[in-house]
Design a protein around this motif. Structure first.
Motif, short mmCIF file in Angstrom:
data_model
loop_
_atom_site.label_atom_id
_atom_site.label_comp_id
_atom_site.label_asym_id
_atom_site.label_seq_id
_atom_site.Cartn_x
_atom_site.Cartn_y
_atom_site.Cartn_z
N TRP A 103 0.78 -1.23 -0.08
CA TRP A 103 -0.05 0.00 -0.03
C TRP A 103 0.89 1.25 0.11
O TRP A 103 0.41 2.25 -0.40
CB TRP A 103 -1.02 -0.12 1.24
CG TRP A 103 -1.88 -1.06 1.18
CD1 TRP A 103 -2.10 -2.29 2.03
CD2 TRP A 103 -3.18 -1.24 0.38
NE1 TRP A 103 -3.12 -2.89 1.52
CE2 TRP A 103 -3.87 -2.46 0.57
CE3 TRP A 103 -3.59 -0.36 -0.72
CZ2 TRP A 103 -4.97 -2.62 -0.05
CZ3 TRP A 103 -4.90 -0.71 -1.31
CH2 TRP A 103 -5.30 -1.78 -0.92
N LEU A 104 2.09 1.27 0.36
CA LEU A 104 3.10 2.41 0.75
C LEU A 104 3.53 2.67 -0.89
O LEU A 104 3.69 3.77 -1.11
CB LEU A 104 3.94 2.08 1.69
CG LEU A 104 3.74 1.95 3.04
CD1 LEU A 104 4.91 1.73 3.87
CD2 LEU A 104 3.03 2.91 3.46
N VAL A 105 3.74 1.47 -1.66
CA VAL A 105 4.31 1.71 -2.91
C VAL A 105 3.09 2.26 -3.92
O VAL A 105 3.48 2.70 -5.08
CB VAL A 105 5.03 0.36 -3.23
CG1 VAL A 105 5.35 0.56 -4.56
CG2 VAL A 105 6.02 0.15 -2.51
N LEU A 165 3.13 5.54 -5.56
CA LEU A 165 4.21 5.73 -6.82
C LEU A 165 3.91 5.05 -7.84
O LEU A 165 4.27 5.73 -8.95
CB LEU A 165 5.64 5.22 -5.80
CG LEU A 165 6.68 5.43 -6.66
CD1 LEU A 165 6.98 6.86 -6.89
CD2 LEU A 165 8.00 4.84 -5.87
N LEU A 166 3.38 4.04 -7.66
CA LEU A 166 3.01 3.20 -8.87
C LEU A 166 2.04 3.92 -9.76
O LEU A 166 2.12 4.09 -10.91
CB LEU A 166 2.41 1.64 -8.44
CG LEU A 166 1.99 0.74 -9.68
CD1 LEU A 166 3.03 0.43 -10.51
CD2 LEU A 166 1.27 -0.53 -9.04
N GLY A 216 2.43 9.38 -15.32
CA GLY A 216 3.44 10.27 -15.54
C GLY A 216 4.03 9.49 -16.57
O GLY A 216 4.73 10.48 -17.33
N PHE A 217 4.27 8.24 -16.89
CA PHE A 217 5.52 7.63 -17.48
C PHE A 217 4.75 6.72 -18.83
O PHE A 217 4.98 6.80 -19.81
CB PHE A 217 6.37 6.90 -16.98
CG PHE A 217 7.44 7.90 -16.07
CD1 PHE A 217 8.55 8.45 -16.66
CD2 PHE A 217 7.20 7.93 -14.65
CE1 PHE A 217 9.34 9.37 -15.69
CE2 PHE A 217 7.83 8.89 -14.22
CZ PHE A 217 9.04 9.48 -14.73
#
Length: 280
Positions: free
Chosen positions: A14-16, A19-20, A26-27
């Motif tokens: 859940w912390l990642v 960012l995912l 964005g990418f």
């Protein structure tokens, strides 16, 4: 009916997750947009005309071939210069290793644009190199180092050489000296120890670094644009022309997809080499 049990999600996942999501938005989404534009025309109809244009028009194949050729030559030069440099650094004492690594890393603190323009001061017709050659009488007229493939490759090698030296040096430092000493105790000369033991152990890192440099060279833009003076066509410069001057987004997207596929293929090779190196 048996109930399907879902595995609980680890708290770290859940912390990642934010960012995912950021990476996807964005990418990955822009890349999907590029692929979409290469497959669909301005009216939204499926079309492969842009791919046919690349195949039919020799200018695009010539530019891509020129880019790959410059990338190959620059990569080979980086390997020929970087391997002896990394090997020399490995043989230094700890203090001098830090000095050598600092000399390699410090240029990263300077803008690539500034470093590229510095080569004009060094290699220009009135630059340091040509003035020195004329003063020594080794040439009667200035040598053209700039605005050709030679100037582009010199600038590219200067920028990308640390990307090969630093990981290669790190891999060389992991080679156990006892293996080299064991070979010497068995009667092998220093030359034989290097070619039979040390070089094979460092070869995966050399190949991985070379592939990394090659991938970076394929998308290089600033250095070829400045030191090439518009006379050395490469893929990045052609994309700038197609997007900002013409513009032709479908054709630019198609060329980008071709470059992306080639880069991903090389990246897969890079991952396999680095994986074998970690397992060794």
């Amino acid at each position: 009916m048996t109930a399907i049990r879902l595995r609980p999600v680890a708290p770290a996942a859940w912390l990642v997750l934010p960012l995912l999501i950021l990476v996807l938005i964005g990418f990955d989404l822009p890349l999907l947009g590029v692929v979409w534009k290469s497959l669909f025309d301005g009216r939204g109809a499926f079309s492969l005309d842009a791919y046919y244009t690349i195949v039919d028009a020799p200018v695009y194949a010539r530019v891509m071939g020129n880019t790959f050729r410059i990338a190959v030559i620059s990569t080979l030069c980086c390997a020929l210069l970087g391997y002896p440099l990394a090997y020399w650094l490995r043989g230094l004492s700890r203090r001098w290793q830090m000095v050598g690594l600092a000399a390699i890393v410090i240029p990263f603190w300077i803008s690539i644009l500034v470093r590229t323009y510095a080569w004009i001061v060094i290699l220009g017709n009135a630059g340091i190199v040509n003035r020195s050659l004329l003063a020594l009488g080794w040439t009667s007229s200035p040598i053209s180092f700039l605005y050709n493939e030679l100037g582009v490759m010199i600038g590219t090698i200067n920028v990308l050489l640390p990307f090969l030296v630093l990981p290669l040096f790190a891999a060389m430092m992991k080679i156990d000296d006892s293996l080299l000493q064991a070979a010497e105790t068995l009667g092998a000369s220093r030359w034989a120890v290097f070619w039979k033991v040390f070089f094979p152990l460092s070869l995966p890192a050399l190949l991985a670094g070379a592939i990394l440099v090659f991938i970076l060279t394929l998308g290089f833009y600033i250095t070829p644009a400045i030191l090439g003076g518009g006379r050395v066509p490469m893929i990045a410069n052609m994309l700038d022309l197609l997007i900002n001057e013409m513009p032709n987004w479908e054709l630019a997207s198609t060329i980008s997809v071709v470059l992306l596929v080639a880069t991903l293929a090389l990246f897969v090779v890079y991952l396999r080499i680095t994986r074998d190196e970690r397992q060794a």
